[in-house]
Design an enzyme around this catalytic site. Structure first.
Site, PDB file in Angstrom:
ATOM      1  NE  ARG A   1      -3.874   0.497   1.917  1.00 44.42           N
ATOM      2  CZ  ARG A   1      -5.085   0.476   2.456  1.00 44.42           C
ATOM      3  NH1 ARG A   1      -5.330   1.155   3.556  1.00 44.42           N
ATOM      4  NH2 ARG A   1      -6.051  -0.224   1.900  1.00 44.42           N
TER       5      ARG A   1
ATOM      6  CG  HIS B   1      -8.358  -0.177  -2.928  1.00 41.56           C
ATOM      7  ND1 HIS B   1      -7.592  -1.292  -2.592  1.00 41.56           N
ATOM      8  CD2 HIS B   1      -8.992   0.188  -1.763  1.00 41.56           C
ATOM      9  CE1 HIS B   1      -7.757  -1.551  -1.299  1.00 41.56           C
ATOM     10  NE2 HIS B   1      -8.595  -0.678  -0.788  1.00 41.56           N
TER      11      HIS B   1
HETATM   12  N1   CP Z   1     -11.231  -0.488   2.362  1.00 38.80           N
HETATM   13  C1   CP Z   1      -9.947  -0.542   2.798  1.00 38.80           C
HETATM   14  O1   CP Z   1      -9.004  -0.752   2.032  1.00 38.80           O
HETATM   15  O2   CP Z   1      -9.815  -0.388   4.142  1.00 38.80           O
HETATM   16  P1   CP Z   1      -8.448  -0.196   4.946  1.00 38.80           P
HETATM   17  O3   CP Z   1      -7.914   1.158   4.594  1.00 38.80           O
HETATM   18  O4   CP Z   1      -8.871  -0.300   6.375  1.00 38.80           O
HETATM   19  O5   CP Z   1      -7.484  -1.275   4.548  1.00 38.80           O
HETATM   20  N1  NVA Z   2     -10.158   6.349  -1.269  1.00 37.91           N
HETATM   21  C1  NVA Z   2      -9.746   5.938   0.053  1.00 37.91           C
HETATM   22  C2  NVA Z   2      -9.907   4.467   0.214  1.00 37.91           C
HETATM   23  C3  NVA Z   2      -9.542   3.938   1.574  1.00 37.91           C
HETATM   24  C4  NVA Z   2      -9.657   2.449   1.647  1.00 37.91           C
HETATM   25  C5  NVA Z   2      -8.300   6.370   0.307  1.00 37.91           C
HETATM   26  O1  NVA Z   2      -7.490   6.256  -0.627  1.00 37.91           O
HETATM   27  O2  NVA Z   2      -7.997   6.800   1.408  1.00 37.91           O
END
Ligand code: CP
Ligand code: NVA
Length: 304
Positions: free
Chosen positions: A103, A130
């Site tokens: 991430r 994502h």
């Molecule tokens: N939806 C999602 O990716 O959640 P987190 O940021 O908690 O991993």
């Molecule tokens: N769009 C959001 C998604 C979090 C899971 C972000 O990037 O923070």
């Protein structure tokens, strides 16, 4: 040949369906308490440059349930945080691990890691996409509606990473997505739309939330202030006025409509408490399905 999943489009349409089918099977097996370990004891490194609840826990639990092991890697505790280059990190990790999930603050870092790693690299969220979220979301749509073809999805809010992957996945899943954002910098990324056009993704850009939501089977929203956008909070709250998914907006959707949100949610901003906690909301099914969908993805990447 190792396979990476940096974009949802790194999966072919066949692989996409294979992952969703396997995810549904693994969910059943887990509910019945059946062992579904993989053939070997694989290891997954998980690099998080940003916070996470669902992604971290679902990948870690998922690897354990597949008979393997996951390692949480904080870049600040690695030499990466002291300037060791991504290329060297990728090569070293490839000597220890079966796969790596990252991430990252920058999509370019995910690409660079994948370029130099000899093991599969999974995008656990970047500024651009994502893909793991979308696998769980599409699995949830399959559970709720049975078929994906012909579903009308409404996206209301920021044209962000989740929105980008959801648009691209329309070419794999067969749904149609209508996207309502305030436009300009909040519109989906131009490079994503160019790719979407090139691969025959089925999407429409709408002028208003009402236009997107009218008759929709799925109403999907996400935070207006993604990780990294915090400094723009005040201007974003102003820009997204009128984009809250509330009961009035939801009343325009199809009678059978479900409400989706990748979480974390901000009640009273992008979604009203009555809607996210209401009977049409499937947000916790989505969150649970991250576990099953990622286990299916890992199975595909590790035992292909
Ligand atoms: N939806 C999602 O990716 O959640 P987190 O940021 O908690 O991993
Ligand atoms: N769009 C959001 C998604 C979090 C899971 C972000 O990037 O923070």
């Amino acid at each position: 040949m190792k396979k990476d999943v940096i974009s949802i489009l790194d999966l072919t349409a066949d692989e996409f369906v294979q992952v969703i089918d396997l995810a549904l099977l693994l969910k059943d097996q887990r509910a019945r308490g059946e062992d579904h370990s993989l053939e070997k004891r694989y290891t997954l490194g998980m690099i998080f440059e940003k916070a996470s609840t669902r992604t971290r826990i679902s990948f870690e639990v998922g690897m354990f349930e597949l008979g393997g092991h996951a390692l949480f890697l904080n870049p600040n505790d690695m030499q990466l945080g002291r300037g060791e280059i991504v290329e060297d990190t990728a090569k070293v990790l490839s000597r220890y691990l079966s796969a790596v999930m990252i991430r990252s603050k920058s999509h370019a870092t995910v690409m660079e890691l994948a370029e130099h790693a000899t093991i599969p690299v999974i995008n656990g969220l970047s500024d651009l996409e994502h893909p793991c979220q979308i696998l769980a979301d599409v699995m949830t749509m399959r559970e709720k509606f049975g078929v994906l073809e012909g579903l009308e999805i409404a996206w209301v809010g920021d044209g962000n990473n989740v929105c980008n992957s959801l648009i691209l996945a329309s070419a794999l899943a067969g749904y149609h997505i209508r996207v309502a954002t305030p436009g300009g910098v909040y519109a989906p990324d131009a490079s994503v739309l160019a790719k979407a056009d090139a691969i025959g993704a089925t999407y429409t850009i709408c002028a208003t939330p009402a236009e997107a939501v009218t008759g929709a089977d799925v109403v999907y929203t996400d935070t207006w202030i993604s990780m990294g956008d915090e400094a723009e909070k005040e201007e974003r709250l102003r820009a997204f006025a009128g984009y809250c998914v509330d009961e009035e907006l939801l009343a325009l959707a199809a009678g059978r409509a479900i409400v989706m949100h990748c979480l974390p949610a901000h009640r009273g901003e992008e979604i009203s408490p009555a809607v996210i906690d209401g009977e049409k909301s499937v947000v916790f099914d989505q969150a649970e399905n991250r576990l099953h969908a990622q286990k299916a993805l890992l199975s595909l990447l590790l035992e292909r």
